[in-house]
Write an enzyme that holds these catalytic residues in place. Structure first.
Site, short mmCIF file in Angstrom:
data_model
loop_
_atom_site.label_atom_id
_atom_site.label_comp_id
_atom_site.label_asym_id
_atom_site.label_seq_id
_atom_site.Cartn_x
_atom_site.Cartn_y
_atom_site.Cartn_z
N ASP A 93 33.65 -50.52 38.47
CA ASP A 93 34.80 -50.47 39.36
C ASP A 93 34.42 -49.95 40.74
OD1 ASP A 93 37.27 -51.33 37.97
OD2 ASP A 93 36.69 -49.80 36.53
N ASP A 97 27.29 -49.15 38.19
CA ASP A 97 28.69 -48.83 37.90
C ASP A 97 29.45 -50.16 37.96
OD1 ASP A 97 31.14 -47.31 37.70
OD2 ASP A 97 31.38 -47.58 39.85
#
Length: 222
Positions: free
Chosen positions: A10, A8
């Site tokens: 953020d 991922d």
């Protein structure tokens, strides 16, 4: 056999989420409104429209707001807060280890491409990734598994041979639904949230190196 790792962005590679939350908190506080973490967290790791802090502010004060002015102010606050924030501890070591092990490296983010790439370039990390998929590449962002399935299809790797690294419940749900081994590394904001399921939880990537993660997964499979 593990053939790929998918990250991922953020809150996982760079802790943007914590500073986004703090910046919204500051803006709302200037209007006498507290921003509950449990409400704000609906937007973390998924679609930003899941919770709109500006609409929440307008509802709380009971009068119209100037959204564009507040967006500018909020971004100014965020830029000040994030300016010294580099990659989260252990991220670079994981990326370097993945390369040395010959693993394919992907990124799956619900955020827009024009947000993810400038951040990766600022951190000098963009070159590590064989595949980057963002909001624009899919019809449904996390917690839907489409982003992960898109990355794996490009890499030519089956889910059982890939590891996902996530920091939020929405992201973890997406990875698990795509059948990846899912390692969660919550940040300062998401550590308070409830994760339904995962393969392993660590507080930091410095807690275990990538080879230890892979060894743990192999041991579980025996």
């Amino acid at each position: 056999m593990i053939e790929a790792v998918v990250f991922d962005f953020d809150g996982l590679i760079r802790d943007t989420e914590t500073y986004e939350f703090y910046s919204f908190q500051e803006v709302l506080k200037e209007h006498g409104v507290e921003l509950p973490l449990e409400l704000y967290c609906k937007r973390i790791g998924g679609h930003v429209n899941a919770f709109d802090p500006y609409f929440y502010l307008q509802e709380c004060i009971g009068k119209p707001i100037n959204r564009e002015q507040l967006r500018t102010l909020r971004r100014q606050k965020y830029d000040i807060l994030i300016q010294n924030e580099k990659a989260r501890p252990g991220v670079v070591q994981y990326l370097e280890a993945a390369q040395k092990l010959g693993l394919k490296i992907g990124l799956a983010s619900s955020a827009p491409y024009d947000w993810v790439m400038p951040n990766l370039e600022e951190l000098n990390l963009a070159g590590y990734f064989d595949c980057i998929r963002t909001h624009e590449d899919v019809q449904h962002v996390k917690p839907d598994p489409e982003l992960y399935l898109n990355v794996l299809a490009y890499l030519g790797v089956s889910p059982q041979n890939a590891i996902a690294f996530e920091d939020s419940p929405n992201g973890a749900k997406a990875a698990i639904q795509a059948n990846l081994h899912t390692i969660i590394v919550p940040n300062e904001v998401t550590k308070h949230l409830i994760f339904d399921d995962y393969t392993l939880r660590i507080h930091s990537m410095l807690e275990m190196d990538l080879q230890q993660i892979i060894a743990h997964i192999k041991h579980q499979a025996q």
